[in-house]
Motif scaffolding. Structure first.
Motif, PDB file in Angstrom:
ATOM      1  N   SER A 123       0.850  -1.187   0.000  1.00 57.88           N
ATOM      2  CA  SER A 123       0.000   0.000   0.000  1.00 57.88           C
ATOM      3  C   SER A 123       0.885   1.236   0.000  1.00 57.88           C
ATOM      4  O   SER A 123       1.743   1.401   0.877  1.00 57.88           O
ATOM      5  N   ALA A 124       0.681   2.090  -0.988  1.00 54.59           N
ATOM      6  CA  ALA A 124       1.545   3.266  -1.144  1.00 54.59           C
ATOM      7  C   ALA A 124       1.032   4.107  -2.299  1.00 54.59           C
ATOM      8  O   ALA A 124       0.088   3.720  -2.998  1.00 54.59           O
ATOM      9  N   LEU A 125       1.683   5.244  -2.489  1.00 53.70           N
ATOM     10  CA  LEU A 125       1.467   6.056  -3.684  1.00 53.70           C
ATOM     11  C   LEU A 125       2.509   5.630  -4.710  1.00 53.70           C
ATOM     12  O   LEU A 125       3.696   5.541  -4.381  1.00 53.70           O
ATOM     13  N   TYR A 126       2.075   5.407  -5.922  1.00 53.28           N
ATOM     14  CA  TYR A 126       2.996   5.037  -6.992  1.00 53.28           C
ATOM     15  C   TYR A 126       3.000   6.169  -8.021  1.00 53.28           C
ATOM     16  O   TYR A 126       1.963   6.531  -8.572  1.00 53.28           O
ATOM     17  N   PHE A 127       4.189   6.727  -8.232  1.00 51.38           N
ATOM     18  CA  PHE A 127       4.325   7.833  -9.172  1.00 51.38           C
ATOM     19  C   PHE A 127       5.088   7.387 -10.402  1.00 51.38           C
ATOM     20  O   PHE A 127       6.036   6.604 -10.345  1.00 51.38           O
ATOM     21  N   CYS A 128       4.673   7.951 -11.499  1.00 49.93           N
ATOM     22  CA  CYS A 128       5.397   7.830 -12.743  1.00 49.93           C
ATOM     23  C   CYS A 128       5.956   9.213 -13.061  1.00 49.93           C
ATOM     24  O   CYS A 128       5.309  10.231 -12.773  1.00 49.93           O
ATOM     25  N   ALA A 129       7.141   9.247 -13.619  1.00 52.58           N
ATOM     26  CA  ALA A 129       7.734  10.510 -14.051  1.00 52.58           C
ATOM     27  C   ALA A 129       8.300  10.316 -15.446  1.00 52.58           C
ATOM     28  O   ALA A 129       8.630   9.183 -15.833  1.00 52.58           O
ATOM     29  N   SER A 130       8.403  11.393 -16.195  1.00 52.41           N
ATOM     30  CA  SER A 130       9.019  11.276 -17.514  1.00 52.41           C
ATOM     31  C   SER A 130      10.013  12.399 -17.732  1.00 52.41           C
ATOM     32  O   SER A 130       9.976  13.438 -17.059  1.00 52.41           O
ATOM     33  N   SER A 131      10.940  12.166 -18.627  1.00 51.66           N
ATOM     34  CA  SER A 131      11.907  13.194 -19.011  1.00 51.66           C
ATOM     35  C   SER A 131      12.288  12.967 -20.468  1.00 51.66           C
ATOM     36  O   SER A 131      12.142  11.856 -20.985  1.00 51.66           O
ATOM     37  N   PRO A 132      12.788  14.008 -21.122  1.00 48.44           N
ATOM     38  CA  PRO A 132      13.113  13.860 -22.552  1.00 48.44           C
ATOM     39  C   PRO A 132      14.252  12.881 -22.808  1.00 48.44           C
ATOM     40  O   PRO A 132      14.265  12.176 -23.813  1.00 48.44           O
ATOM     41  N   ARG A 133      15.221  12.858 -21.875  1.00 49.49           N
ATOM     42  CA  ARG A 133      16.405  12.023 -22.080  1.00 49.49           C
ATOM     43  C   ARG A 133      16.567  11.086 -20.896  1.00 49.49           C
ATOM     44  O   ARG A 133      15.689  11.003 -20.034  1.00 49.49           O
ATOM     45  N   THR A 134      17.696  10.430 -20.830  1.00 49.73           N
ATOM     46  CA  THR A 134      17.966   9.552 -19.712  1.00 49.73           C
ATOM     47  C   THR A 134      19.020  10.173 -18.819  1.00 49.73           C
ATOM     48  O   THR A 134      19.696  11.114 -19.206  1.00 49.73           O
ATOM     49  N   GLY A 135      19.156   9.661 -17.609  1.00 47.04           N
ATOM     50  CA  GLY A 135      20.133  10.222 -16.674  1.00 47.04           C
ATOM     51  C   GLY A 135      19.437  10.931 -15.536  1.00 47.04           C
ATOM     52  O   GLY A 135      18.464  11.645 -15.739  1.00 47.04           O
ATOM     53  N   GLY A 136      19.949  10.740 -14.320  1.00 49.67           N
ATOM     54  CA  GLY A 136      19.285  11.279 -13.139  1.00 49.67           C
ATOM     55  C   GLY A 136      19.217  12.791 -13.084  1.00 49.67           C
ATOM     56  O   GLY A 136      18.335  13.357 -12.466  1.00 49.67           O
ATOM     57  N   ALA A 137      20.171  13.482 -13.725  1.00 47.87           N
ATOM     58  CA  ALA A 137      20.218  14.936 -13.597  1.00 47.87           C
ATOM     59  C   ALA A 137      19.147  15.631 -14.409  1.00 47.87           C
ATOM     60  O   ALA A 137      18.917  16.815 -14.245  1.00 47.87           O
ATOM     61  N   ASN A 138      18.513  14.891 -15.311  1.00 47.78           N
ATOM     62  CA  ASN A 138      17.494  15.523 -16.131  1.00 47.78           C
ATOM     63  C   ASN A 138      16.243  15.791 -15.317  1.00 47.78           C
ATOM     64  O   ASN A 138      15.868  15.014 -14.453  1.00 47.78           O
ATOM     65  N   GLU A 139      15.589  16.922 -15.619  1.00 46.80           N
ATOM     66  CA  GLU A 139      14.364  17.245 -14.913  1.00 46.80           C
ATOM     67  C   GLU A 139      13.335  16.174 -15.189  1.00 46.80           C
ATOM     68  O   GLU A 139      13.101  15.817 -16.343  1.00 46.80           O
ATOM     69  N   GLN A 140      12.737  15.692 -14.128  1.00 43.68           N
ATOM     70  CA  GLN A 140      11.701  14.682 -14.252  1.00 43.68           C
ATOM     71  C   GLN A 140      10.362  15.317 -13.923  1.00 43.68           C
ATOM     72  O   GLN A 140      10.223  16.028 -12.938  1.00 43.68           O
ATOM     73  N   PHE A 141       9.393  15.052 -14.748  1.00 48.23           N
ATOM     74  CA  PHE A 141       8.046  15.583 -14.573  1.00 48.23           C
ATOM     75  C   PHE A 141       7.174  14.455 -14.032  1.00 48.23           C
ATOM     76  O   PHE A 141       7.026  13.413 -14.674  1.00 48.23           O
TER      77      PHE A 141
END
Lengths: 114, 109
Positions: free
Chosen positions: A86-104
């Motif tokens: 039981s939890a909140l499950y979030f999806c995020a997307s970004s244009p490229r790969t890599g942790g430093a990219n802004e995730q929406f």
């Protein structure tokens, strides 16, 4: 509105069951990330897909699996559910790969396992 | 165990006061991000800091990345009720984002 959509918004199910969470990334974004947020564990990275391929794995249980389809939407499958899932499950997307990219981030799916 | 430790866990202040949230780790990050999350919504990115010692300002919010790229702080000047929310720091470690547990900020009118 981040442009990331997630369905369903709420999901209530019983232990032992299997559910599928769906995510549509922002238009043009190739990367999709899945996170689990619970009160005791905070926001935990589960898995990332980039253009259909698995790119990175985090603390994802073997009972959980995900995939990204040719149209770039993604699904997270949770099976043999336990109360602790039981939890909140979030999806995020970004244009490229890599942790430093802004995730929406999407609005999340709240999963309750009874 | 969290790779990033945030403090304090909770912060309640009066409108107009200043506050600082800290994010610390023993690991070095190639970049660090700050997010704000409101109840029932996903986190929203506020800023990304990349260079050690970097300071970024976003209106009344000031973000600092430590010289050694192991820690960061978020300072809010003259807080307003609209600043209420969960503030999360996230470090880019091994090409993945690792989040801190968050600081819940409440600004009372």
């Amino acid at each position: 509105d981040s442009g990331v959509t997630q369905t369903p918004k709420h999901l209530i199910t019983a232990t032992g069951q299997r559910v599928t969470l769906r995510c549509s990334p922002r238009s043009g974004d190739l990367s999709v990330y899945w996170y689990q947020q619970s009160l005791d564990q905070g926001l935990q990275f589960l898995i990332q897909y980039y253009n259909g391929e698995e790119r990175a794995k985090g603390n994802i249980l073997e009972r959980f699996s995900a995939q990204q389809f040719p149209d770039l939407h993604s699904e997270l499958n949770l099976s043999s559910l336990e109360l602790g899932d039981s939890a909140l499950y979030f999806c995020a997307s970004s244009p490229r790969t890599g942790g430093a990219n802004e995730q929406f981030f999407g609005p999340g799916t709240r999963l309750t396992v009874l | 165990t969290q790779l990033l430790e945030q403090s304090p866990q909770f912060l309640s202040i009066q409108e107009g006061e200043n506050l600082t949230v800290y994010c610390n780790s023993s690991s070095v990050f190639s970049s660090l991000q700050w997010y704000r999350q409101e109840p029932g919504e996903g986190p929203v990115l506020l800023v990304t800091v990349v260079t050690g010692g970097e300071v970024k300002k976003l209106k009344r919010l000031t973000f600092q990345f430590g010289d050694a790229r192991k820690d960061s702080s978020l300072h809010i000047t003259a807080a307003q009720p609209g600043d209420t929310g969960l503030y999360l720091c996230a470090g880019d470690y091994d090409y993945k984002l690792s989040f801190g547990a968050g600081t819940t900020v409440t600004v009372r009118a």
